[in-house]
Design an enzyme around this catalytic site. Structure first.
Site, short mmCIF file in Angstrom:
data_model
loop_
_atom_site.label_atom_id
_atom_site.label_comp_id
_atom_site.label_asym_id
_atom_site.label_seq_id
_atom_site.Cartn_x
_atom_site.Cartn_y
_atom_site.Cartn_z
N GLY A 1 0.83 -1.20 0.00
CA GLY A 1 0.00 0.00 0.00
C GLY A 1 0.86 1.25 0.00
O GLY A 1 2.01 1.23 -0.45
N SER A 2 0.30 2.32 0.52
CA SER A 2 0.98 3.60 0.46
C SER A 2 2.15 3.67 1.44
O SER A 2 2.17 2.99 2.47
CB SER A 2 0.00 4.73 0.78
N THR A 3 3.10 4.53 1.12
CA THR A 3 4.26 4.71 1.99
C THR A 3 3.83 5.30 3.34
O THR A 3 4.38 4.91 4.39
CB THR A 3 5.29 5.62 1.31
N GLY B 1 2.48 2.52 5.33
CA GLY B 1 3.58 1.62 5.59
C GLY B 1 4.48 2.10 6.71
O GLY B 1 4.98 1.29 7.52
N GLU C 1 5.64 -3.51 0.90
CA GLU C 1 5.81 -3.15 -0.51
C GLU C 1 5.00 -1.89 -0.73
O GLU C 1 3.77 -1.92 -0.70
CB GLU C 1 5.34 -4.30 -1.40
N CYS D 1 2.27 0.28 -8.75
CA CYS D 1 3.34 0.85 -7.92
C CYS D 1 4.67 0.96 -8.65
O CYS D 1 5.41 1.93 -8.46
CB CYS D 1 3.50 0.04 -6.64
#
Length: 497
Positions: A247-249, A252, A269, A303
């Site tokens: 997913g999104s940083t 994360g 990831e 991504c």
């Protein structure tokens, strides 16, 4: 979009999807009513109409799912089966997933707007992952005995399953980005609780049905649906032994912080801002042939795609024209139409996010060559496929992940400058190099600070690690390396002989 708008009711009239409005979760081998009162509306991005719904799991529902997984790991047969036996289950799951291919495709397209030409490959890709991972059983079965350097003894190295895994997948590829976690977890002997994105809660039910049909023991695979609070409870749950998230940083980072505090292994990831380097000798016809797949796949909602196209100053306008011509020729339309290349973006939030990026790019001096805004007359969340020229490293569109159909073309002076621009990002996930000279392309790829680079094309190899550097994540998926992420190692020292 007028003609496509007229097609929408027609293309949807023939859909017969068994999972639309559902009230249950999968816990301990059974579909059980959720105790939480919240609902997740499932909205078709092409029409903005809610066509399905799923329950928002309560804290008690999450606890029940994790406790079922913990019991199955502690007391059940799954971790105690031979790896080859677990591999046979994976092969049966693969067959069952393929049997549900069209239901998976249609449900996913209606959930997230991915073109049906994309989602019709999801089941086959998932089955391929399962079969490849099943083929790694020998990695777990091989005896690993290592002598002491001094010769006084030897060590048996055991590879044990890590335990209960919380597997959290995003909305853009909801099947494959879950299966790439689930397959190695199962082969390793782990149990799992699956949590899809809140906007795509229905398609994953077919994978759980496939697991059931394949005879996997009760409690090994559980499914909960809900918003971020459900994922947060999973990440922090005391009975969870490992977390894997795509997913999104931003999310994360929060998961990484929680797992760091808990000393819990985690695979992340996350986002990307990859670059495609077009070297001076590149064949632009070949670049055009892979541009949409490599740089704007899934309406730009992928991504690893290279959304920065780096062109040499000597051929800059030629590259810009090629990119604009290729993107403008691609069909925008109903994602259920097999002829569609670009569908809608997945959510209202993402739609507004992409449009803001385009506004900022124009304000900061980027030149719109094609596209540049919302698709006129569209009922859905459609953004025009866009090529931006004269993009500089300081622009927001060059630094942040857009996750929409937007390609930024940047100018470089020489190869050193191209590498510098490619690496001028907080991310490090994918990348491309285009050249007629394979050795020259290889040299540039080796200098790029990123987890994967394609020479003339980009594709994930199930047998090779895939992961990001820097803000693109921690750890890898795919290959034997992805399997190792679900193992815990034990050394048993003994006297030789």
């Amino acid at each position: 979009m007028t003609a496509q708008a007229e097609q929408l009711p027609h293309l949807r009239a023939d859909l017969r999807l068994p999972h639309t409005h559902v009230d249950d979760l999968h816990v301990d081998g059974a579909w059980v009513p959720a105790t939480g009162g919240g609902r997740l509306d499932v909205v078709d991005p092409a029409t903005r109409e809610a066509w399905g719904s799923a329950p928002g799991a309560s804290a008690q529902d999450v606890d029940a799912a994790v406790e079922a997984a913990a019991r199955a790991f502690r007391d059940g047969p799954w971790p105690r089966l031979a790896p080859a036996q677990r591999a046979q289950h994976l092969l049966r799951i693969a067959e069952e997933v393929e049997a549900r291919a069209e239901l998976i495709a249609q449900t996913t397209t209606r959930e997230n707007g991915s073109p049906i030409s994309e989602t019709r490959g999801a089941a086959a890709n998932a089955a391929g992952i399962l079969r490849h991972v099943a083929g790694l059983a020998h990695v777990l079965e091989a005896e690993d005995v290592r002598p002491f350097p001094s010769g006084e003894g030897e060590t048996v190295v055991r590879r044990d399953p890590v335990g209960v895994c919380a597997l959290i997948a995003p909305w853009n590829f909801p099947i494959n980005l879950m299966v790439v976690k689930l397959a190695p977890a199962l082969l390793a002997g782990c149990t799992a609780v699956l949590k899809p994105a809140e906007t795509t809660p229905l398609s994953l039910r077919y994978v759980v049905e496939a697991v059931q049909a394949a005879g996997v023991p009760d409690g090994v695979v559980n499914l909960v649906t809900g918003a971020g609070d459900v994922g947060d409870r999973l990440v922090h749950h005391p009975l969870v032994d490992k977390v894997a998230f795509t997913g999104s940083t931003a999310v994360g980072r929060r998961i990484a912080a929680a797992c760091g505090q808990l000393l819990r292994p985690v695979t992340l990831e996350l986002g990307g801002k990859s670059a495609a380097v077009v070297l001076e000798d590149a064949d632009l016809d070949r670049v055009a042939g892979v541009l949409l797949r490599s740089c704007l796949r899934n309406t730009g909602q992928t991504c690893y795609i290279s959304t920065r196209l780096l062109a040499p100053a000597s051929r800059y306008e030629e590259v810009v024209a090629m990119a604009a011509r290729t993107v403008a020729a691609a069909a925008v339309g109903d994602p259920l139409d097999p002829a569609t290349t670009f569908g809608p973006v997945a959510t209202a939030r993402q739609y507004e996010h992409v449009l803001r990026h385009l506004e900022d790019a124009r304000r900061e001096g980027a030149r719109v060559v094609t596209g540049g805004g919302a698709v006129p007359g569209s009922a859905g969340w459609y953004v025009e496929p866009t090529v931006l020229a004269d993009v500089t490293p300081s622009m927001r569109v060059a630094r942040e992940e857009v996750f929409g159909p937007v390609l930024a073309v940047m100018r470089y002076d020489d190869v050193d400058h191209a590498v510098e621009l490619a690496n001028a990002t907080d991310f490090g996930l994918g990348g491309l190099v285009f050249s007629r000279d394979a050795a020259a392309a290889q040299r540039v790829a080796e200098r790029m600070d990123t987890g994967s680079v394609g020479l003339g094309f980009f594709a994930s190899n199930h047998n090779a690690p895939f992961g990001g550097r820097h803000d693109s994540g921690l750890g890898v998926e795919y290959g034997p390396e992805g399997l190792h992420a679900y193992l815990s190692y034990k050394s048993i020292h003994r006297r030789a002989g």
